[in-house]
Design an enzyme around this catalytic site. Structure first.
Site, PDB file in Angstrom:
ATOM      1  N   LYS A   1      45.342  86.088  -7.836  1.00 26.56           N
ATOM      2  CA  LYS A   1      46.001  87.152  -7.066  1.00 26.56           C
ATOM      3  C   LYS A   1      46.374  86.633  -5.674  1.00 26.56           C
ATOM      4  CE  LYS A   1      41.408  88.844  -5.793  1.00 26.56           C
ATOM      5  NZ  LYS A   1      40.326  89.789  -6.153  1.00 26.56           N
TER       6      LYS A   1
ATOM      7  N   MET B   1      52.615  83.353  18.690  1.00 25.55           N
ATOM      8  CA  MET B   1      53.163  83.610  17.353  1.00 25.55           C
ATOM      9  C   MET B   1      53.477  82.320  16.592  1.00 25.55           C
ATOM     10  SD  MET B   1      56.523  85.808  16.272  1.00 25.55           S
ATOM     11  CE  MET B   1      56.018  87.274  17.148  1.00 25.55           C
TER      12      MET B   1
ATOM     13  N   ARG C   1      35.051 101.372  -5.638  1.00 23.28           N
ATOM     14  CA  ARG C   1      36.372 101.000  -5.151  1.00 23.28           C
ATOM     15  C   ARG C   1      37.385 101.273  -6.259  1.00 23.28           C
ATOM     16  NH1 ARG C   1      37.660  94.759  -3.638  1.00 23.28           N
ATOM     17  NH2 ARG C   1      37.465  94.667  -5.901  1.00 23.28           N
TER      18      ARG C   1
ATOM     19  N   TYR D   1      50.073  82.433  27.302  1.00 25.70           N
ATOM     20  CA  TYR D   1      50.129  83.862  27.631  1.00 25.70           C
ATOM     21  C   TYR D   1      48.819  84.330  28.242  1.00 25.70           C
ATOM     22  CZ  TYR D   1      54.368  84.554  24.791  1.00 25.70           C
ATOM     23  OH  TYR D   1      55.630  84.515  24.289  1.00 25.70           O
TER      24      TYR D   1
HETATM   25  C1  LIG Z   1      39.159  89.019  -6.472  1.00 23.00           C
HETATM   26  C2  LIG Z   1      38.385  89.328  -7.673  1.00 23.00           C
HETATM   27  C3  LIG Z   1      37.646  88.341  -8.345  1.00 23.00           C
HETATM   28  C4  LIG Z   1      37.450  86.949  -7.784  1.00 23.00           C
HETATM   29  O1  LIG Z   1      36.496  86.989  -6.757  1.00 23.00           O
HETATM   30  P1  LIG Z   1      36.010  85.679  -5.986  1.00 23.00           P
HETATM   31  O2  LIG Z   1      34.961  86.168  -5.065  1.00 23.00           O
HETATM   32  O3  LIG Z   1      37.200  85.158  -5.252  1.00 23.00           O
HETATM   33  O4  LIG Z   1      35.520  84.719  -7.000  1.00 23.00           O
HETATM   34  C5  LIG Z   1      37.047  88.678  -9.548  1.00 23.00           C
HETATM   35  N1  LIG Z   1      37.134  89.940 -10.047  1.00 23.00           N
HETATM   36  C6  LIG Z   1      37.805  90.924  -9.401  1.00 23.00           C
HETATM   37  C7  LIG Z   1      37.836  92.289  -9.989  1.00 23.00           C
HETATM   38  C8  LIG Z   1      38.439  90.659  -8.195  1.00 23.00           C
HETATM   39  O5  LIG Z   1      39.081  91.640  -7.545  1.00 23.00           O
END
Ligand SMILES: *Cc1c(COP(=O)(O)O)cnc(C)c1O
Length: 370
Positions: free
Chosen positions: A39, A307, A137, A259
């Protein structure tokens, strides 16, 4: 590597090290199978390149968050299973089907939407179930899970291919939350239809056998980050970040930098300016806190991160080595991603996923990539 001459900051990703990390985690989790979480553009390193290298190494199951990420990944990888953690996008469920993507169903609403599509298609459709065991969540709540177990016909139109949950504290070996979640998952999984089970992210792999179930879902460890101080997975770094000096200037005692004039020189010194800034993910919290290296000389970040630019105190570097065009290590053997993250007041995940789009990206070790 086109564009090499146009960018002065380079992100280098070692795809061979990435594949080695996947093999290491796979061996650690065996006999469970090892997926890969890609992801957020492969944790900022490039989902297409990362997933391509992992598929070449034998990985056949990938997880992304958004359906849009999954559609992009499918264009790159025709064969593997691709799970969409956020579930079927409302009103666009059919897109998942069109690209052979598997939604992770996180509640009765998802089940209803996927069932309605299955009915209109006239066949059962594959999906995963996400059971919440304490994260609060995403996923079926305890109540919703009980309702599902009480009325299993709700899943009649669904070809259940995975039952998963997600650990909240897996990077802390001794956190009692781990055992609580494992216990809750074990109590539920036996009452749900038969399908492979998955609980462990990277930290969960380090927790050991009971947490592995049938499929593990590492993200951060693939990218070379040890999830916690005691996880001891033994993964190796996958990326480095190097900038080139744009300009060097001598400054007099009493002069300030950048800055807000937040750093003053106590004596004469030299400032090197590099082409990286908070817009590239070099967080502003590194102002007057971060450091980089020129060869083996530490060069502190002085003044505010702006930036597009960072200023470094190169007074300790021999003149000949602190010249325009000279290379500066921002993340690498001297400054680990973990160290930079701590200096920035954040975690490696955030630094990685914010890595800039303006860097030249170089992929090495990808010889076998499909
Ligand atoms: C992001 C995620 C993972 C991977 O987690 P890591 O800590 O990066 O290994 C696995 N399962 C779900 C549901 C996630 O959202």
């Amino acid at each position: 590597m086109t564009g090499a001459a146009l960018a002065s900051t380079t992100l280098t990703v070692d795809l061979a090290a990435l594949a080695d990390n996947w093999r290491l985690l796979k061996a650690r989790a065996a006999p469970a199978r090892c997926a890969a979480v890609v992801k957020a553009d492969g944790y900022g390193l490039g989902a297409s390149e990362v997933a391509g290298a992992l598929a070449a190494a034998g990985c056949d199951t990938f997880f992304v968050a958004h359906a849009s990420e999954a559609v992009e990944l499918r264009a790159r990888l025709p064969a593997p299973a691709i799970f969409v953690l956020h579930g079927p996008p409302e009103g666009a469920e059919k897109e998942l089907l069109r690209h052979r993507l598997t939604p992770v169903l996180s509640g009765p609403g998802h089940v209803a939407a996927w069932t309605s599509l299955a009915r209109s298609e006239g066949r059962r459709l594959p999906a995963a179930l996400h059971i919440d065991t304490g994260m609060n969540r995403l996923g079926f709540s305890a109540k919703e899970t009980e309702a599902l177990i009480a009325d299993p016909a709700q899943l009649d139109a669904i070809d259940l291919v995975l039952v998963m949950s997600h650990l909240a504290c897996s990077e802390e070996r001794r956190n009692p939350m781990n055992a609580v979640q494992l216990r809750r998952f074990a109590a539920i999984e036996s009452r749900l239809p038969k399908a492979p089970r998955s609980l462990a992210n990277s930290g969960g792999i380090a927790l050991g056998g009971g947490y592995h179930r049938d499929l593990v879902r590492p993200g951060i460890a693939l990218y070379g980050v040890e999830p916690g101080p005691e996880t001891g997975l033994g993964v190796k770094p996958v990326m480095r970040l190097d900038a080139r000096i744009l300009q060097v200037r001598g400054v007099d005692r009493g002069e300030s930098v950048g800055y807000g004039a937040t750093h003053f020189f106590a004596g004469p010194g030299r400032v090197a300016t590099i082409a990286v800034g908070y817009a590239d993910g070099f967080l502003r919290t590194l102002s007057n806190r971060g450091h980089a290296y020129i060869d083996d000389v530490r060069v502190p970040v002085i003044g505010r991160v702006s930036m597009d630019l960072v200023t470094l105190d190169v007074s300790a570097v021999p003149n000949a080595r602190a010249q325009p065009g000279a290379s500066v290590e921002l993340i690498g053997p001297h400054v680990s991603l973990t160290e930079l993250s701590r200096l920035a007041g954040t975690i490696e995940y955030e630094i990685l996923t914010r890595l800039g789009r303006r860097f030249e990206r170089v992929y090495t070790g990808g010889g076998g990539a499909a």
